[in-house]
Structures are given as structure tokens and as C-alpha cells.
Design a protein around this motif. Structure first.
Motif, PDB file in Angstrom:
ATOM      1  N   ILE A 129      20.251  74.878 124.107  1.00 55.54           N
ATOM      2  CA  ILE A 129      19.949  76.102 123.352  1.00 55.54           C
ATOM      3  C   ILE A 129      19.952  77.323 124.260  1.00 55.54           C
ATOM      4  O   ILE A 129      20.482  78.369 123.904  1.00 55.54           O
ATOM      5  CB  ILE A 129      18.611  75.957 122.600  1.00 55.54           C
ATOM      6  CG1 ILE A 129      18.780  74.923 121.480  1.00 55.54           C
ATOM      7  CG2 ILE A 129      18.146  77.286 122.025  1.00 55.54           C
ATOM      8  CD1 ILE A 129      17.510  74.575 120.747  1.00 55.54           C
ATOM      9  N   ASN A 130      19.386  77.181 125.476  1.00 57.80           N
ATOM     10  CA  ASN A 130      19.334  78.337 126.387  1.00 57.80           C
ATOM     11  C   ASN A 130      20.703  78.721 126.924  1.00 57.80           C
ATOM     12  O   ASN A 130      20.858  79.732 127.599  1.00 57.80           O
ATOM     13  CB  ASN A 130      18.338  78.091 127.524  1.00 57.80           C
ATOM     14  CG  ASN A 130      18.711  76.899 128.379  1.00 57.80           C
ATOM     15  OD1 ASN A 130      19.738  76.249 128.168  1.00 57.80           O
ATOM     16  ND2 ASN A 130      17.864  76.594 129.351  1.00 57.80           N
ATOM     17  N   GLN A 131      21.729  77.932 126.631  1.00 58.54           N
ATOM     18  CA  GLN A 131      23.101  78.255 127.020  1.00 58.54           C
ATOM     19  C   GLN A 131      23.955  78.571 125.795  1.00 58.54           C
ATOM     20  O   GLN A 131      25.176  78.441 125.809  1.00 58.54           O
ATOM     21  CB  GLN A 131      23.714  77.095 127.803  1.00 58.54           C
ATOM     22  CG  GLN A 131      23.046  76.838 129.130  1.00 58.54           C
ATOM     23  CD  GLN A 131      23.646  75.613 129.822  1.00 58.54           C
ATOM     24  OE1 GLN A 131      24.659  75.068 129.420  1.00 58.54           O
ATOM     25  NE2 GLN A 131      22.990  75.193 130.890  1.00 58.54           N
ATOM     26  N   GLY A 132      23.291  78.957 124.710  1.00 57.60           N
ATOM     27  CA  GLY A 132      24.006  79.343 123.501  1.00 57.60           C
ATOM     28  C   GLY A 132      24.310  78.190 122.569  1.00 57.60           C
ATOM     29  O   GLY A 132      25.037  78.346 121.599  1.00 57.60           O
ATOM     30  N   GLY A 133      23.757  77.020 122.869  1.00 60.96           N
ATOM     31  CA  GLY A 133      23.977  75.852 122.022  1.00 60.96           C
ATOM     32  C   GLY A 133      23.087  75.905 120.792  1.00 60.96           C
ATOM     33  O   GLY A 133      22.536  76.942 120.438  1.00 60.96           O
ATOM     34  N   GLY A 134      22.930  74.778 120.155  1.00 61.86           N
ATOM     35  CA  GLY A 134      22.141  74.769 118.937  1.00 61.86           C
ATOM     36  C   GLY A 134      21.596  73.403 118.615  1.00 61.86           C
ATOM     37  O   GLY A 134      21.468  72.545 119.474  1.00 61.86           O
ATOM     38  N   ILE A 135      21.306  73.219 117.349  1.00 65.13           N
ATOM     39  CA  ILE A 135      20.725  71.985 116.837  1.00 65.13           C
ATOM     40  C   ILE A 135      21.806  71.232 116.077  1.00 65.13           C
ATOM     41  O   ILE A 135      22.521  71.808 115.263  1.00 65.13           O
ATOM     42  CB  ILE A 135      19.530  72.304 115.923  1.00 65.13           C
ATOM     43  CG1 ILE A 135      18.418  72.953 116.747  1.00 65.13           C
ATOM     44  CG2 ILE A 135      19.035  71.066 115.200  1.00 65.13           C
ATOM     45  CD1 ILE A 135      17.257  73.458 115.929  1.00 65.13           C
ATOM     46  N   PHE A 136      21.908  69.944 116.335  1.00 66.26           N
ATOM     47  CA  PHE A 136      22.874  69.100 115.633  1.00 66.26           C
ATOM     48  C   PHE A 136      22.265  68.720 114.285  1.00 66.26           C
ATOM     49  O   PHE A 136      21.260  68.026 114.215  1.00 66.26           O
ATOM     50  CB  PHE A 136      23.177  67.850 116.458  1.00 66.26           C
ATOM     51  CG  PHE A 136      24.154  66.922 115.796  1.00 66.26           C
ATOM     52  CD1 PHE A 136      25.464  67.316 115.575  1.00 66.26           C
ATOM     53  CD2 PHE A 136      23.777  65.651 115.395  1.00 66.26           C
ATOM     54  CE1 PHE A 136      26.383  66.468 114.970  1.00 66.26           C
ATOM     55  CE2 PHE A 136      24.679  64.795 114.791  1.00 66.26           C
ATOM     56  CZ  PHE A 136      25.983  65.201 114.581  1.00 66.26           C
ATOM     57  N   ASP A 137      22.852  69.224 113.207  1.00 64.82           N
ATOM     58  CA  ASP A 137      22.296  68.972 111.883  1.00 64.82           C
ATOM     59  C   ASP A 137      23.352  69.255 110.813  1.00 64.82           C
ATOM     60  O   ASP A 137      24.477  69.616 111.123  1.00 64.82           O
ATOM     61  CB  ASP A 137      21.061  69.836 111.639  1.00 64.82           C
ATOM     62  CG  ASP A 137      20.028  69.150 110.745  1.00 64.82           C
ATOM     63  OD1 ASP A 137      20.367  68.156 110.065  1.00 64.82           O
ATOM     64  OD2 ASP A 137      18.874  69.609 110.725  1.00 64.82           O
ATOM     65  N   VAL A 138      22.949  69.120 109.568  1.00 66.20           N
ATOM     66  CA  VAL A 138      23.845  69.355 108.434  1.00 66.20           C
ATOM     67  C   VAL A 138      23.885  70.847 108.116  1.00 66.20           C
ATOM     68  O   VAL A 138      22.831  71.481 107.940  1.00 66.20           O
ATOM     69  CB  VAL A 138      23.365  68.575 107.193  1.00 66.20           C
ATOM     70  CG1 VAL A 138      24.273  68.846 106.001  1.00 66.20           C
ATOM     71  CG2 VAL A 138      23.305  67.086 107.484  1.00 66.20           C
ATOM     72  N   ASN A 139      25.075  71.413 108.068  1.00 69.95           N
ATOM     73  CA  ASN A 139      25.250  72.794 107.650  1.00 69.95           C
ATOM     74  C   ASN A 139      25.045  72.821 106.132  1.00 69.95           C
ATOM     75  O   ASN A 139      25.786  72.166 105.395  1.00 69.95           O
ATOM     76  CB  ASN A 139      26.647  73.280 108.024  1.00 69.95           C
ATOM     77  CG  ASN A 139      26.915  74.705 107.622  1.00 69.95           C
ATOM     78  OD1 ASN A 139      26.524  75.151 106.552  1.00 69.95           O
ATOM     79  ND2 ASN A 139      27.614  75.420 108.487  1.00 69.95           N
ATOM     80  N   VAL A 140      24.030  73.560 105.647  1.00 71.33           N
ATOM     81  CA  VAL A 140      23.700  73.529 104.218  1.00 71.33           C
ATOM     82  C   VAL A 140      24.745  74.238 103.357  1.00 71.33           C
ATOM     83  O   VAL A 140      24.738  74.085 102.141  1.00 71.33           O
ATOM     84  CB  VAL A 140      22.288  74.103 103.940  1.00 71.33           C
ATOM     85  CG1 VAL A 140      21.230  73.262 104.623  1.00 71.33           C
ATOM     86  CG2 VAL A 140      22.180  75.551 104.333  1.00 71.33           C
ATOM     87  N   THR A 141      25.634  74.995 103.963  1.00 76.63           N
ATOM     88  CA  THR A 141      26.700  75.657 103.212  1.00 76.63           C
ATOM     89  C   THR A 141      27.918  74.748 103.058  1.00 76.63           C
ATOM     90  O   THR A 141      28.457  74.595 101.968  1.00 76.63           O
ATOM     91  CB  THR A 141      27.114  76.976 103.895  1.00 76.63           C
ATOM     92  OG1 THR A 141      25.960  77.801 104.027  1.00 76.63           O
ATOM     93  CG2 THR A 141      28.166  77.710 103.091  1.00 76.63           C
ATOM     94  N   THR A 142      28.349  74.127 104.162  1.00 86.62           N
ATOM     95  CA  THR A 142      29.554  73.295 104.129  1.00 86.62           C
ATOM     96  C   THR A 142      29.252  71.812 103.906  1.00 86.62           C
ATOM     97  O   THR A 142      30.149  71.043 103.600  1.00 86.62           O
ATOM     98  CB  THR A 142      30.332  73.434 105.444  1.00 86.62           C
ATOM     99  OG1 THR A 142      29.496  72.953 106.523  1.00 86.62           O
ATOM    100  CG2 THR A 142      30.739  74.868 105.701  1.00 86.62           C
TER     101      THR A 142
END
Length: 180
Positions: A129-142
Motif C-alpha cells: 500500500i505504501n508503494q501505491g498498491g492496494g487490497i486484493f478484493d472484488v471490484n463492486v462495479t465490475t
């Protein structure tokens, strides 16, 4: 002459609804209003959405949930839900419905680039996250799994158990430093 009064029992049902904190740019809401969490009105995993008129409200699946017709309910995408062991629920874009799909991942994990990663967790296939990453999860839009950046999980229960010393939880559920 005696007057008799008939006592009538009046039944009152308390209708609890809670506004759900969903970002304004989410596809889960529209210009008419915000969906409500109404557990005594809508079935499990459903929210109360504004309908065509101001007095029209409709129960429908919450963000990240799919309607599975044979079980007549909403279930989390990429989870076993109503599917048999070794399968999870996914959105089939060709027929626009939820289907059970075979997986070699255990429940709560999803396949990404030929490996199983835990859903709702930072890192995994995502950069830190501190390198611009994120959380691996389901995108609620797609309704597909991916690295979500700058997002918050929609959950009323994902609060840290305790705020750090010198801070207090505010009305939004965030821990804030208390200045005296």
C-alpha cells in the motif's frame, strides 16, 4: 347504564434503517439517493434502494453481492455461498447472471495470475500500500477480483478493535487523536 370500553392492542413494529457509507462515485447509488441497510425489511445481504418515485423503495443485492436465482438470495462474489464444495460464485457476463464456477482455491481466496490469494487483504498479488498498491478484493462495479487502490471495504463490522492510546473513535468509526 354501564359503558364498556373495548381495549384494543396496537402492534407497533420498529423499522430500523441505517444509511450505508458508500462513496458518491460508486455505481451502487444513483442521483435519487443513498441505499439503506434495513435488516427488518430486506433479506440478508440486501440493501433498500430508492425506486422510481420518492415513496418507492426496492430491496436488492448490496455492492459485491450477486443474486443467485435458484436459492433466491444474494451471496458474496468469489465466495462459496450457495455453491458446492470446490466452487465459488462468479458473475457470468455473457448471460448476465451468477453461476457457480470450479476453483482450486479455498473459500475466501481467489485465483489471480494462476495463484490463490486471500480476499480483502493488502499485498498478496498487489504492491504494498505504501508503494501505491492496494487490497486484493472484488471490484463492486465490475465484479472481478483485482488490486483495489484507495478503497474502503463496505462493512459495518470491519472496525479496528481498539484505537491506539491517546485517540478515540469518532461517529464515522475512524480513530482520531484527542487533543487536550
Amino acid at each position: 347504564m354501564k359503558l364498556f370500553y373495548r381495549a384494543a392492542m396496537i402492534s407497533v413494529t420498529l423499522r430500523l434503517t441505517f444509511s450505508i457509507p458508500i462513496k458518491r462515485n460508486s455505481s451502487a447509488i444513483d442521483a435519487r439517493g443513498v441505499p439503506l441497510y434495513a435488516p427488518n425489511v430486506c433479506p440478508e445481504n440486501e440493501l433498500l434502494y430508492p425506486g422510481e418515485t420518492t415513496s418507492d423503495w426496492i430491496c436488492d443485492c448490496g455492492p459485491g453481492y450477486l443474486y443467485y436465482a435458484s436459492k433466491e438470495g444474494c451471496f458474496a462474489a468469489y465466495r462459496q455461498g450457495p455453491c458446492s464444495d470446490g466452487n465459488y460464485l462468479v458473475f457470468n457476463s455473457s448471460n448476465r447472471s451468477a453461476v457457480c464456477s470450479q476453483t482450486s482455491c479455498q473459500d475466501g481466496f481467489a485465483r489471480y495470475e494462476d495463484k490463490c490469494y486471500e480476499l480483502g487483504k493488502p499485498n498478496g498479488p498487489c504492491p504494498p500500500i505504501n508503494q501505491g498498491g492496494g487490497i486484493f478484493d472484488v471490484n463492486v462495479t465490475t465484479l472481478v477480483v483485482e488490486c483495489l487502490r484507495g478503497t474502503e471495504n463496505l462493512s459495518l463490522l470491519n472496525l479496528p478493535s481498539r484505537c491506539s492510546p491517546g485517540s478515540r473513535r469518532d461517529s464515522s468509526g475512524n480513530c482520531r487523536v484527542v487533543y487536550k
